[in-house]
Design a protein around this motif. Structure first.
Motif, mmCIF file in Angstrom:
data_model
loop_
_atom_site.group_PDB
_atom_site.id
_atom_site.type_symbol
_atom_site.label_atom_id
_atom_site.label_comp_id
_atom_site.label_asym_id
_atom_site.label_seq_id
_atom_site.Cartn_x
_atom_site.Cartn_y
_atom_site.Cartn_z
ATOM 1 N N GLY A 34 0.861 -1.180 0.000
ATOM 2 C CA GLY A 34 0.000 0.000 0.000
ATOM 3 C C GLY A 34 0.894 1.225 0.000
ATOM 4 N N ILE A 35 0.364 2.356 -0.445
ATOM 5 C CA ILE A 35 1.226 3.538 -0.559
ATOM 6 C C ILE A 35 0.428 4.804 -0.321
ATOM 7 N N SER A 36 1.082 5.803 0.251
ATOM 8 C CA SER A 36 0.454 7.094 0.495
ATOM 9 C C SER A 36 1.436 8.206 0.167
ATOM 10 N N CYS A 37 0.892 9.347 -0.223
ATOM 11 C CA CYS A 37 1.754 10.490 -0.549
ATOM 12 C C CYS A 37 0.968 11.779 -0.361
ATOM 13 N N LEU A 38 1.424 12.631 0.536
ATOM 14 C CA LEU A 38 0.819 13.959 0.682
ATOM 15 C C LEU A 38 1.813 15.059 0.354
ATOM 16 N N ARG A 39 2.988 14.647 -0.110
ATOM 17 C CA ARG A 39 3.956 15.563 -0.709
ATOM 18 C C ARG A 39 4.496 14.878 -1.942
ATOM 19 N N GLU A 40 4.683 15.623 -3.012
ATOM 20 C CA GLU A 40 5.067 15.006 -4.272
ATOM 21 C C GLU A 40 6.332 14.179 -4.181
ATOM 22 N N ASP A 41 7.266 14.574 -3.318
ATOM 23 C CA ASP A 41 8.557 13.897 -3.316
ATOM 24 C C ASP A 41 8.664 12.783 -2.288
ATOM 25 N N ARG A 42 7.633 12.567 -1.451
ATOM 26 C CA ARG A 42 7.735 11.565 -0.392
ATOM 27 C C ARG A 42 6.591 10.553 -0.481
ATOM 28 N N TYR A 43 6.963 9.298 -0.608
ATOM 29 C CA TYR A 43 5.982 8.216 -0.745
ATOM 30 C C TYR A 43 6.181 7.230 0.401
ATOM 31 N N TRP A 44 5.118 7.056 1.184
ATOM 32 C CA TRP A 44 5.161 6.140 2.315
ATOM 33 C C TRP A 44 4.649 4.797 1.835
ATOM 34 N N LEU A 45 5.569 3.830 1.742
ATOM 35 C CA LEU A 45 5.273 2.511 1.207
ATOM 36 C C LEU A 45 5.140 1.527 2.367
ATOM 37 N N PHE A 46 4.023 0.778 2.389
ATOM 38 C CA PHE A 46 3.772 -0.177 3.463
ATOM 39 C C PHE A 46 3.661 -1.574 2.858
ATOM 40 N N LEU A 47 4.618 -2.431 3.184
ATOM 41 C CA LEU A 47 4.630 -3.802 2.682
ATOM 42 C C LEU A 47 4.046 -4.722 3.750
ATOM 43 N N VAL A 48 3.046 -5.504 3.346
ATOM 44 C CA VAL A 48 2.325 -6.362 4.291
ATOM 45 C C VAL A 48 2.579 -7.819 3.930
ATOM 46 N N ALA A 49 2.955 -8.624 4.934
ATOM 47 C CA ALA A 49 3.251 -10.039 4.695
ATOM 48 C C ALA A 49 2.840 -10.862 5.906
ATOM 49 N N GLU A 50 2.766 -12.171 5.704
ATOM 50 C CA GLU A 50 2.533 -13.077 6.832
ATOM 51 C C GLU A 50 3.675 -12.892 7.837
ATOM 52 N N LYS A 51 3.316 -12.869 9.098
ATOM 53 C CA LYS A 51 4.322 -12.637 10.142
ATOM 54 C C LYS A 51 5.435 -13.678 10.024
ATOM 55 N N GLY A 52 6.678 -13.209 9.944
ATOM 56 C CA GLY A 52 7.833 -14.085 9.833
ATOM 57 C C GLY A 52 8.203 -14.473 8.418
ATOM 58 N N ALA A 53 7.396 -14.100 7.434
ATOM 59 C CA ALA A 53 7.681 -14.491 6.040
ATOM 60 C C ALA A 53 8.888 -13.748 5.485
ATOM 61 N N VAL A 54 9.131 -12.546 5.988
ATOM 62 C CA VAL A 54 10.269 -11.741 5.517
ATOM 63 C C VAL A 54 11.229 -11.525 6.690
ATOM 64 N N GLY A 55 12.360 -12.218 6.656
ATOM 65 C CA GLY A 55 13.349 -12.058 7.716
ATOM 66 C C GLY A 55 14.233 -10.848 7.475
ATOM 67 N N ASP A 56 15.048 -10.501 8.461
ATOM 68 C CA ASP A 56 15.896 -9.307 8.364
ATOM 69 C C ASP A 56 16.853 -9.372 7.180
ATOM 70 N N ASP A 57 17.480 -10.541 6.977
ATOM 71 C CA ASP A 57 18.452 -10.662 5.881
ATOM 72 C C ASP A 57 17.774 -10.457 4.530
ATOM 73 N N LEU A 58 16.628 -11.105 4.339
ATOM 74 C CA LEU A 58 15.891 -10.957 3.079
ATOM 75 C C LEU A 58 15.412 -9.518 2.904
ATOM 76 N N TRP A 59 14.962 -8.914 3.989
ATOM 77 C CA TRP A 59 14.487 -7.526 3.964
ATOM 78 C C TRP A 59 15.593 -6.597 3.458
ATOM 79 N N HIS A 60 16.776 -6.736 3.991
ATOM 80 C CA HIS A 60 17.903 -5.895 3.588
ATOM 81 C C HIS A 60 18.271 -6.156 2.118
ATOM 82 N N ARG A 61 18.310 -7.423 1.742
ATOM 83 C CA ARG A 61 18.729 -7.771 0.388
ATOM 84 C C ARG A 61 17.725 -7.279 -0.667
ATOM 85 N N ARG A 62 16.445 -7.492 -0.402
ATOM 86 C CA ARG A 62 15.436 -7.113 -1.393
ATOM 87 C C ARG A 62 15.274 -5.589 -1.500
ATOM 88 N N LEU A 63 15.446 -4.888 -0.387
ATOM 89 C CA LEU A 63 15.346 -3.427 -0.460
ATOM 90 C C LEU A 63 16.519 -2.841 -1.240
#
Length: 422
Positions: free
Chosen positions: A223-252
């Motif tokens: 999901g995503i929100s933006c109330l300023r043209e240059d800033r986008y608040w991105l919210f990624l939703v997943a099953e709890k534990g599906a995305v670990g810290d290592d994967l989170w860092h690598r995919r970002l």
């Protein structure tokens, strides 16, 4: 479904219409035609799901008719009636877009069976379209809720924003047993094509699609929100534990690299580093906002660590800034485009947000503020009405008087006389 029967022999058309047990089929309407020309007239004027046509007809045959129908109405299904047992001929009909064929002399049960097969295909396609439309609607609702959450935050209503954030995950209860939200702030730092920036909705959709694609193997929704043209608040939703810290860092890192290498803009990415942290949105907003503010040189990159900044770090409400600017510049001819540019928002988006926040259109708000200032000047000071008009941005005295009377039902002179009597 609606069916069109076509044969150059009227007797065959009537026989099909009377002989097929339509009551046993999911058919609403049956149309008939005795030539390709008549068939095209029906197709142009009525919704038809299945075209049942003889192949061999004078003037224009069934293959040509089907080809035309497919060009005009891509989802129509074509069933051919043919006296040719030659498989190669029937194969040609199927290859050019036909759904199936029935050999003549026609057996009604065979036609009924083929129509049921066509209905299965049509209903499956319609179901998929409904699901896709529903998914789009749900995504729009989620993003609207995120917009409301960010709006609350910008209006110093942190507790209300936090409450919305807590309930945001509940919108995914049909998709996950126990989900968690991973927030990321994406800041557009520089456009590579200065004269050709994208519409805000296109940026939203693009960032969401890239993120979902990169995390597709973990069934992540965005999901995503933006109330300023240059800033986008991105919210990624997943099953709890599906995305670990290592994967989170690598995919970002992959997300950052893909955007900067392939899009028309460069970005700074500000994520929450440790996924197990249970943060309110107020905390997320403050922490990630400070990181963006700390990137004063606007260098592209991923910023995992918090930074210390001097002065206020959080975003200011663009509508508060706009209202303040309007009230300080009532003597000018203020335009919507001018104020939208001042607060770094797309003009159309600024207009919608302004009405949402103030309850008035930009034009009405400016007019109300001008009249409010004019009434104060007329009641408390003694300059001529023409000077009062110029102080609130009216060069034309008569136009000011007309607008003043429209708003107050009295002329400026009458208003002053009445107020200064008191």
């Amino acid at each position: 479904m609606n069916v069109l029967l076509v044969d150059d022999q009227k007797a065959i058309v009537e026989s099909l219409k009377k002989g097929i047990h339509w009551e046993n089929l999911p058919v609403r309407q049956v149309y008939t035609a005795c030539s390709a020309k008549e068939a095209k007239l029906v197709l142009r004027n009525f919704e038809v799901d299945v075209l049942v046509s003889d192949i061999e007809m004078p003037e224009e045959n069934g293959l040509s008719l089907c080809r035309w129908a497919k060009e005009q109405f891509q989802e129509i299904e074509c069933i051919f009636l043919t006296s040719h047992a030659d498989f190669a001929y029937a194969k040609e009909a199927i290859a050019m877009g036909g759904f199936d064929y029935v050999l003549q002399p026609v057996k009604y049960r065979e036609v009924e069976a083929v129509l049921l097969k066509a209905w299965d295909k049509i209903s499956s396609r319609k179901k998929l379209r409904r699901l896709e439309n529903t998914r789009k609607l749900v995504i729009e609702q989620r993003n609207t809720i995120l917009d409301a959450m960010l709006s609350k935050m910008l209006r110093d209503k942190g507790e209300e924003a936090d409450q919305i954030y807590r309930h945001f995950a509940e919108m995914f209860r049909m998709e996950y047993d126990n989900c968690t939200v991973h927030p990321v702030l994406v800041q557009i730092l520089k456009w590579k094509r200065l004269s050709d920036t994208w519409e805000e909705n296109l940026v939203r959709m693009t960032l969401c699609n890239i993120a979902e694609e990169l995390f597709a193997d973990r069934d992540v929704r965005a999901g995503i929100s933006c109330l300023r043209e240059d800033r986008y608040w991105l919210f990624l939703v997943a099953e709890k534990g599906a995305v670990g810290d290592d994967l989170w860092h690598r995919r970002l890192k992959e997300f950052y690299s893909f955007v900067n290498e392939n899009m028309d803009f460069s970005v700074g990415v500000y994520p929450i580093a440790e996924l197990e942290e249970d943060l309110t949105f107020s905390q997320v907003f403050g922490r990630l906002g400070r990181r963006a503010e700390g990137n004063k040189e606007k260098k592209p990159g991923i910023y995992w660590e918090d930074v210390e900044t001097v002065g206020h770090a959080e975003e200011t409400n663009p509508i508060d800034t706009a209202v303040s600017y309007i009230r300080k510049n009532l003597s000018k001819n203020i335009s919507r485009a001018e104020v939208a540019e001042l607060v770094h928002l797309n003009e159309e988006y600024f207009s919608r947000l302004f009405r949402q926040e103030t309850g008035d259109t930009f034009k009405d708000f400016v007019l109300l503020e001008k009249m409010k200032a004019a009434k104060k000047l007329l009641a408390e000071t003694h300059p001529s009405v023409s000077i009062v008009a110029s102080k609130v941005g009216y060069d034309n005295f008569s136009h000011f008087s007309k607008m003043f009377k429209k708003m107050t039902e009295v002329t400026p002179q009458e208003y002053r006389k009445d107020r200064q009597k008191r």
